[in-house]
Design a protein around this motif. Structure first.
Motif, PDB file in Angstrom:
ATOM      1  N   HIS A  51      51.359  36.449  37.231  1.00  0.00           N
ATOM      2  CA  HIS A  51      50.151  37.234  37.485  1.00  0.00           C
ATOM      3  C   HIS A  51      49.633  37.796  36.161  1.00  0.00           C
ATOM      4  CE1 HIS A  51      47.209  39.499  39.651  1.00  0.00           C
ATOM      5  NE2 HIS A  51      47.725  40.662  39.290  1.00  0.00           N
ATOM      6  N   PHE A  52      48.399  37.407  35.809  1.00  0.00           N
ATOM      7  CA  PHE A  52      47.805  37.752  34.518  1.00  0.00           C
ATOM      8  C   PHE A  52      46.661  38.741  34.674  1.00  0.00           C
ATOM      9  CE2 PHE A  52      49.588  33.538  34.086  1.00  0.00           C
ATOM     10  CZ  PHE A  52      50.139  33.522  32.814  1.00  0.00           C
ATOM     11  N   GLY A  53      46.461  39.552  33.658  1.00  0.00           N
ATOM     12  CA  GLY A  53      45.301  40.426  33.556  1.00  0.00           C
ATOM     13  C   GLY A  53      44.343  39.854  32.531  1.00  0.00           C
ATOM     14  N   LEU A  54      43.149  39.490  32.944  1.00  0.00           N
ATOM     15  CA  LEU A  54      42.195  38.842  32.050  1.00  0.00           C
ATOM     16  C   LEU A  54      41.624  39.786  31.002  1.00  0.00           C
ATOM     17  CD1 LEU A  54      40.329  36.586  34.622  1.00  0.00           C
ATOM     18  CD2 LEU A  54      42.174  35.953  33.036  1.00  0.00           C
ATOM     19  N   SER A  55      41.865  41.083  31.132  1.00  0.00           N
ATOM     20  CA  SER A  55      41.422  42.012  30.098  1.00  0.00           C
ATOM     21  C   SER A  55      42.308  41.901  28.859  1.00  0.00           C
ATOM     22  CB  SER A  55      41.403  43.444  30.624  1.00  0.00           C
ATOM     23  OG  SER A  55      42.691  43.818  31.061  1.00  0.00           O
ATOM     24  N   ASN A  56      43.455  41.243  28.987  1.00  0.00           N
ATOM     25  CA  ASN A  56      44.338  40.970  27.856  1.00  0.00           C
ATOM     26  C   ASN A  56      43.878  39.657  27.222  1.00  0.00           C
ATOM     27  OD1 ASN A  56      46.539  39.708  26.396  1.00  0.00           O
ATOM     28  ND2 ASN A  56      47.911  41.215  27.300  1.00  0.00           N
ATOM     29  N   ALA A  57      43.385  39.722  25.988  1.00  0.00           N
ATOM     30  CA  ALA A  57      42.827  38.537  25.329  1.00  0.00           C
ATOM     31  C   ALA A  57      43.858  37.419  25.192  1.00  0.00           C
ATOM     32  CB  ALA A  57      42.278  38.912  23.955  1.00  0.00           C
ATOM     33  N   ARG A  58      45.105  37.757  24.944  1.00  0.00           N
ATOM     34  CA  ARG A  58      46.142  36.724  24.812  1.00  0.00           C
ATOM     35  C   ARG A  58      46.392  36.025  26.138  1.00  0.00           C
ATOM     36  NH1 ARG A  58      48.876  40.819  21.262  1.00  0.00           N
ATOM     37  NH2 ARG A  58      48.583  40.002  19.162  1.00  0.00           N
ATOM     38  N   ALA A  59      46.391  36.790  27.206  1.00  0.00           N
ATOM     39  CA  ALA A  59      46.597  36.201  28.531  1.00  0.00           C
ATOM     40  C   ALA A  59      45.446  35.259  28.873  1.00  0.00           C
ATOM     41  CB  ALA A  59      46.718  37.300  29.586  1.00  0.00           C
ATOM     42  N   LEU A  73      39.488  25.618  37.466  1.00  0.00           N
ATOM     43  CA  LEU A  73      39.941  27.009  37.372  1.00  0.00           C
ATOM     44  C   LEU A  73      39.565  27.592  36.016  1.00  0.00           C
ATOM     45  CD1 LEU A  73      41.442  29.493  38.429  1.00  0.00           C
ATOM     46  CD2 LEU A  73      43.537  28.508  37.468  1.00  0.00           C
ATOM     47  N   ARG A  74      39.805  26.839  34.952  1.00  0.00           N
ATOM     48  CA  ARG A  74      39.489  27.338  33.614  1.00  0.00           C
ATOM     49  C   ARG A  74      37.992  27.614  33.478  1.00  0.00           C
ATOM     50  NH1 ARG A  74      41.880  23.114  29.902  1.00  0.00           N
ATOM     51  NH2 ARG A  74      41.779  21.828  31.750  1.00  0.00           N
ATOM     52  N   GLU A  75      37.148  26.757  34.056  1.00  0.00           N
ATOM     53  CA  GLU A  75      35.704  26.993  34.018  1.00  0.00           C
ATOM     54  C   GLU A  75      35.347  28.265  34.768  1.00  0.00           C
ATOM     55  OE1 GLU A  75      34.012  23.401  35.548  1.00  0.00           O
ATOM     56  OE2 GLU A  75      34.322  22.315  33.663  1.00  0.00           O
ATOM     57  N   ARG A  76      35.962  28.476  35.914  1.00  0.00           N
ATOM     58  CA  ARG A  76      35.692  29.688  36.693  1.00  0.00           C
ATOM     59  C   ARG A  76      36.116  30.942  35.918  1.00  0.00           C
ATOM     60  NH1 ARG A  76      34.367  28.972  42.019  1.00  0.00           N
ATOM     61  NH2 ARG A  76      34.510  26.851  42.793  1.00  0.00           N
ATOM     62  N   LEU A  77      37.217  30.845  35.192  1.00  0.00           N
ATOM     63  CA  LEU A  77      37.689  31.986  34.408  1.00  0.00           C
ATOM     64  C   LEU A  77      36.751  32.282  33.238  1.00  0.00           C
ATOM     65  CD1 LEU A  77      41.530  31.323  34.361  1.00  0.00           C
ATOM     66  CD2 LEU A  77      40.288  33.031  35.706  1.00  0.00           C
ATOM     67  N   VAL A  78      36.234  31.256  32.594  1.00  0.00           N
ATOM     68  CA  VAL A  78      35.287  31.450  31.493  1.00  0.00           C
ATOM     69  C   VAL A  78      34.044  32.171  32.003  1.00  0.00           C
ATOM     70  CG1 VAL A  78      33.664  30.250  29.960  1.00  0.00           C
ATOM     71  CG2 VAL A  78      36.045  29.541  30.044  1.00  0.00           C
ATOM     72  N   GLU A  79      33.541  31.706  33.137  1.00  0.00           N
ATOM     73  CA  GLU A  79      32.311  32.262  33.708  1.00  0.00           C
ATOM     74  C   GLU A  79      32.562  33.541  34.508  1.00  0.00           C
ATOM     75  OE1 GLU A  79      30.853  29.029  36.053  1.00  0.00           O
ATOM     76  OE2 GLU A  79      30.717  27.696  34.310  1.00  0.00           O
ATOM     77  N   LEU A  80      33.830  33.868  34.747  1.00  0.00           N
ATOM     78  CA  LEU A  80      34.205  34.962  35.647  1.00  0.00           C
ATOM     79  C   LEU A  80      33.487  34.797  36.987  1.00  0.00           C
ATOM     80  CD1 LEU A  80      34.371  38.003  33.215  1.00  0.00           C
ATOM     81  CD2 LEU A  80      36.250  36.597  34.074  1.00  0.00           C
ATOM     82  N   ALA A 126      45.208  35.775  38.639  1.00  0.00           N
ATOM     83  CA  ALA A 126      44.620  36.553  37.546  1.00  0.00           C
ATOM     84  C   ALA A 126      43.535  37.462  38.102  1.00  0.00           C
ATOM     85  CB  ALA A 126      44.042  35.619  36.489  1.00  0.00           C
ATOM     86  N   ARG A 127      43.453  38.644  37.525  1.00  0.00           N
ATOM     87  CA  ARG A 127      42.409  39.613  37.866  1.00  0.00           C
ATOM     88  C   ARG A 127      41.743  40.036  36.564  1.00  0.00           C
ATOM     89  NH1 ARG A 127      43.601  42.116  42.497  1.00  0.00           N
ATOM     90  NH2 ARG A 127      42.013  43.638  42.077  1.00  0.00           N
ATOM     91  N   ASN A 128      40.507  40.456  36.677  1.00  0.00           N
ATOM     92  CA  ASN A 128      39.784  40.935  35.506  1.00  0.00           C
ATOM     93  C   ASN A 128      40.140  42.381  35.203  1.00  0.00           C
ATOM     94  OD1 ASN A 128      38.083  40.297  33.400  1.00  0.00           O
ATOM     95  ND2 ASN A 128      36.291  41.099  34.430  1.00  0.00           N
TER      96      ASN A 128
END
Length: 133
Positions: A51-59, A73-80, A126-128
């Motif tokens: 479980h990742f927190g997207l506010s962490n730049a490394r994560a 999934l990666r595209e969705r994460l880029v676009e939030l 992952a959550r923002n």
């Protein structure tokens, strides 16, 4: 968005997980360390939840550059992208779902987004924004 498999793994002391657990085929469940993430994303024995927190730049970088996560999934994460979805991710399922916001000051109608990918061996979420109790 293309993965960078040549990118060096993060050192074990750099925490990129909110939480992570691995349940081996035999033995008790245990916490996951950052250095184990690439191997767990590949699959293998047992089951892992990362479980990742997207506010962490490394994560976020680790997720966006992982060759083991589907492009969708990666595209969705880029676009939030917060539109709820459930779709075929190749070896597993990609999902985007709304979740209640647990911030005490939040409007009861506020929702947060949870992104995820699940195979028979790993569940990545992952959550923002981190949950507040």
């Amino acid at each position: 968005m293309t993965a960078r498999p040549d990118h060096p793994p993060l050192p074990a002391h750099e925490t990129v997980l909110i939480c992570g657990y691995h349940v081996p085929a035999e033995g008790p469940a245990r916490d996951v360390h950052s250095a184990e993430i690439p191997a767990l994303l590949e699959g293998g024995e047992g089951v892992a939840w990362l479980h990742f927190g997207l506010s962490n730049a490394r994560a976020k970088r680790l997720l966006l550059e992982s060759a083991h996560l589907p492009e969708s999934l990666r595209e969705r994460l880029v676009e939030l992208d917060s539109r709820p979805a459930l779709e075929d991710g190749g070896r597993g399922l990609v999902m985007v779902m709304t979740d209640l916001s647990f911030d005490g000051d939040a409007d009861p109608g506020d929702v947060a987004t949870l992104w995820g990918y699940a195979t028979s061996h790993v569940c990545v979420t992952a959550r923002n924004h981190a949950l507040k109790s």
